[in-house]
Design a protein around this motif. Structure first.
Motif, PDB file in Angstrom:
ATOM      1  N   ARG A   1      93.597  25.426 -46.979  1.00 21.25           N
ATOM      2  CA  ARG A   1      94.683  24.724 -46.853  1.00 21.25           C
ATOM      3  C   ARG A   1      95.298  24.375 -48.338  1.00 21.25           C
ATOM      4  N   ASN A   2      94.686  23.534 -48.552  1.00 21.26           N
ATOM      5  CA  ASN A   2      95.430  22.485 -49.372  1.00 21.26           C
ATOM      6  C   ASN A   2      95.501  23.232 -50.888  1.00 21.26           C
ATOM      7  N   ALA A   3      94.352  23.844 -51.253  1.00 20.38           N
ATOM      8  CA  ALA A   3      94.203  24.881 -51.886  1.00 20.38           C
ATOM      9  C   ALA A   3      95.499  26.095 -51.842  1.00 20.38           C
ATOM     10  N   ILE A   4      95.611  26.782 -51.134  1.00 19.12           N
ATOM     11  CA  ILE A   4      96.841  27.355 -50.441  1.00 19.12           C
ATOM     12  C   ILE A   4      98.303  26.882 -50.937  1.00 19.12           C
ATOM     13  N   GLU A   5      98.417  25.437 -50.367  1.00 18.70           N
ATOM     14  CA  GLU A   5      99.681  24.585 -50.099  1.00 18.70           C
ATOM     15  C   GLU A   5      99.894  24.360 -52.162  1.00 18.70           C
ATOM     16  N   LEU A   6      99.282  24.473 -52.676  1.00 15.49           N
ATOM     17  CA  LEU A   6      98.678  23.578 -54.057  1.00 15.49           C
ATOM     18  C   LEU A   6      99.337  24.822 -54.963  1.00 15.49           C
ATOM     19  N   GLU A   7      98.973  26.427 -54.884  1.00 18.50           N
ATOM     20  CA  GLU A   7      99.210  27.369 -55.285  1.00 18.50           C
ATOM     21  C   GLU A   7     100.499  28.112 -55.054  1.00 18.50           C
ATOM     22  N   LEU A   8     101.437  26.923 -53.659  1.00 18.60           N
ATOM     23  CA  LEU A   8     102.537  27.860 -52.967  1.00 18.60           C
ATOM     24  C   LEU A   8     103.568  26.678 -54.337  1.00 18.60           C
ATOM     25  N   VAL A   9     103.096  25.659 -54.348  1.00 20.45           N
ATOM     26  CA  VAL A   9     104.351  24.986 -54.988  1.00 20.45           C
ATOM     27  C   VAL A   9     103.874  24.807 -56.829  1.00 20.45           C
ATOM     28  N   LYS A  10     103.085  25.295 -56.613  1.00 17.18           N
ATOM     29  CA  LYS A  10     103.029  24.963 -58.366  1.00 17.18           C
ATOM     30  C   LYS A  10     103.593  26.235 -58.640  1.00 17.18           C
ATOM     31  N   ILE A  11     103.944  27.500 -57.519  1.00 19.48           N
ATOM     32  CA  ILE A  11     105.242  28.975 -57.842  1.00 19.48           C
ATOM     33  C   ILE A  11     106.161  28.320 -57.726  1.00 19.48           C
ATOM     34  N   ILE A  12     106.724  27.448 -56.840  1.00 15.28           N
ATOM     35  CA  ILE A  12     107.548  27.197 -56.552  1.00 15.28           C
ATOM     36  C   ILE A  12     108.251  26.010 -57.795  1.00 15.28           C
ATOM     37  N   LEU A  13     107.129  25.482 -58.740  1.00 13.89           N
ATOM     38  CA  LEU A  13     107.859  24.526 -59.254  1.00 13.89           C
ATOM     39  C   LEU A  13     107.561  25.700 -60.563  1.00 13.89           C
ATOM     40  N   VAL A  14     107.405  26.186 -60.694  1.00 13.73           N
ATOM     41  CA  VAL A  14     106.812  26.901 -62.168  1.00 13.73           C
ATOM     42  C   VAL A  14     108.685  28.065 -62.071  1.00 13.73           C
ATOM     43  N   ASN A  15     108.721  28.397 -61.133  1.00 13.72           N
ATOM     44  CA  ASN A  15     110.260  29.072 -61.377  1.00 13.72           C
ATOM     45  C   ASN A  15     110.995  27.722 -61.221  1.00 13.72           C
ATOM     46  N   PHE A  16     111.324  26.803 -60.915  1.00 16.72           N
ATOM     47  CA  PHE A  16     112.158  26.129 -61.232  1.00 16.72           C
ATOM     48  C   PHE A  16     112.097  25.271 -62.482  1.00 16.72           C
ATOM     49  N   VAL A  17     111.158  25.729 -63.081  1.00 14.09           N
ATOM     50  CA  VAL A  17     110.925  24.840 -64.128  1.00 14.09           C
ATOM     51  C   VAL A  17     111.609  26.198 -65.570  1.00 14.09           C
ATOM     52  N   ASN A  18     111.452  27.744 -65.218  1.00 12.18           N
ATOM     53  CA  ASN A  18     112.060  28.331 -65.930  1.00 12.18           C
ATOM     54  C   ASN A  18     113.193  28.613 -65.820  1.00 12.18           C
TER      55      ASN A  18
ATOM     56  N   ILE B   1     120.383  18.319 -54.982  1.00 10.93           N
ATOM     57  CA  ILE B   1     119.344  18.678 -53.647  1.00 10.93           C
ATOM     58  C   ILE B   1     118.460  19.385 -54.464  1.00 10.93           C
ATOM     59  N   GLN B   2     118.821  20.613 -55.003  1.00  6.29           N
ATOM     60  CA  GLN B   2     117.529  21.220 -55.552  1.00  6.29           C
ATOM     61  C   GLN B   2     116.559  20.355 -56.386  1.00  6.29           C
ATOM     62  N   LYS B   3     117.200  19.409 -57.516  1.00  4.77           N
ATOM     63  CA  LYS B   3     116.585  18.399 -58.227  1.00  4.77           C
ATOM     64  C   LYS B   3     115.544  18.236 -57.501  1.00  4.77           C
ATOM     65  N   GLN B   4     116.086  16.840 -56.593  1.00  2.00           N
ATOM     66  CA  GLN B   4     115.328  16.160 -55.314  1.00  2.00           C
ATOM     67  C   GLN B   4     114.371  17.156 -54.414  1.00  2.00           C
ATOM     68  N   ASN B   5     114.885  18.213 -54.504  1.00  5.99           N
ATOM     69  CA  ASN B   5     114.005  18.727 -53.711  1.00  5.99           C
ATOM     70  C   ASN B   5     112.400  19.270 -54.902  1.00  5.99           C
ATOM     71  N   ALA B   6     112.415  19.278 -55.971  1.00  7.99           N
ATOM     72  CA  ALA B   6     111.654  19.484 -57.382  1.00  7.99           C
ATOM     73  C   ALA B   6     111.617  18.114 -57.702  1.00  7.99           C
ATOM     74  N   TYR B   7     111.769  16.982 -57.492  1.00  2.70           N
ATOM     75  CA  TYR B   7     110.911  16.320 -57.577  1.00  2.70           C
ATOM     76  C   TYR B   7     110.019  15.664 -56.578  1.00  2.70           C
ATOM     77  N   GLU B   8     109.598  15.847 -54.882  1.00  5.82           N
ATOM     78  CA  GLU B   8     109.752  15.729 -54.040  1.00  5.82           C
ATOM     79  C   GLU B   8     108.760  16.339 -54.026  1.00  5.82           C
ATOM     80  N   LEU B   9     108.596  18.667 -54.253  1.00  2.00           N
ATOM     81  CA  LEU B   9     107.942  18.835 -54.344  1.00  2.00           C
ATOM     82  C   LEU B   9     106.344  19.303 -55.617  1.00  2.00           C
TER      83      LEU B   9
END
Length: 118
Positions: free
Chosen positions: A56-73, A84-92
């Motif tokens: 579960r942790n490995a899957i969650e890590l991959e999902l969070v990474k995908i979301i962060l990569v999209n945000f950073v791009n 709010i999107q920035k705050q959410n990104a910081y939490e992620l």
């Protein structure tokens, strides 16, 4: 009642104490036997729970990474993000670090902060 001899009373008490001792011994043996049977089962359950948690942790890590990569791009490309999107990104990102993530996402995140984009 007056016909009961002292020998009969001793015999009854001896029988009762032997019976209690026998029952105690049988219970002890059964506990050890059941424990030997259940110990491997408990270990397998613990192993399954541990592996499940890791998965579960490995899957969650991959999902969070995908979301962060999209945000950073998006931020790199100049796409404006709401507070709010920035705050959410910081939490992620915090969750990403907690899960053990520390790769190119970390480097790109730090660059965005250094560039004043975040």
């Amino acid at each position: 009642m007056e016909n009961v001899s002292l020998g009969q009373i001793v015999a009854i008490l001896t029988f009762i104490s032997v019976l209690i001792g026998s029952i105690t011994t049988i219970i002890t043996i059964l506990k050890k036997f059941i424990s030997k049977i259940l110990k491997p089962i408990e270990k397998k359950i613990d192993d399954l729970q541990e592996n499940s948690s890791k998965s579960r942790n490995a899957i969650e890590l991959e999902l969070v990474k995908i979301i962060l990569v999209n945000f950073v791009n998006d931020v790199d490309q100049g796409i404006e993000k709401t507070q709010i999107q920035k705050q959410n990104a910081y939490e992620l990102y915090d969750r990403y670090k907690t899960l053990g993530g520390n790769s190119y996402v970390h480097d790109r995140w730090k660059k965005l902060i250094d560039d004043g984009k975040l």
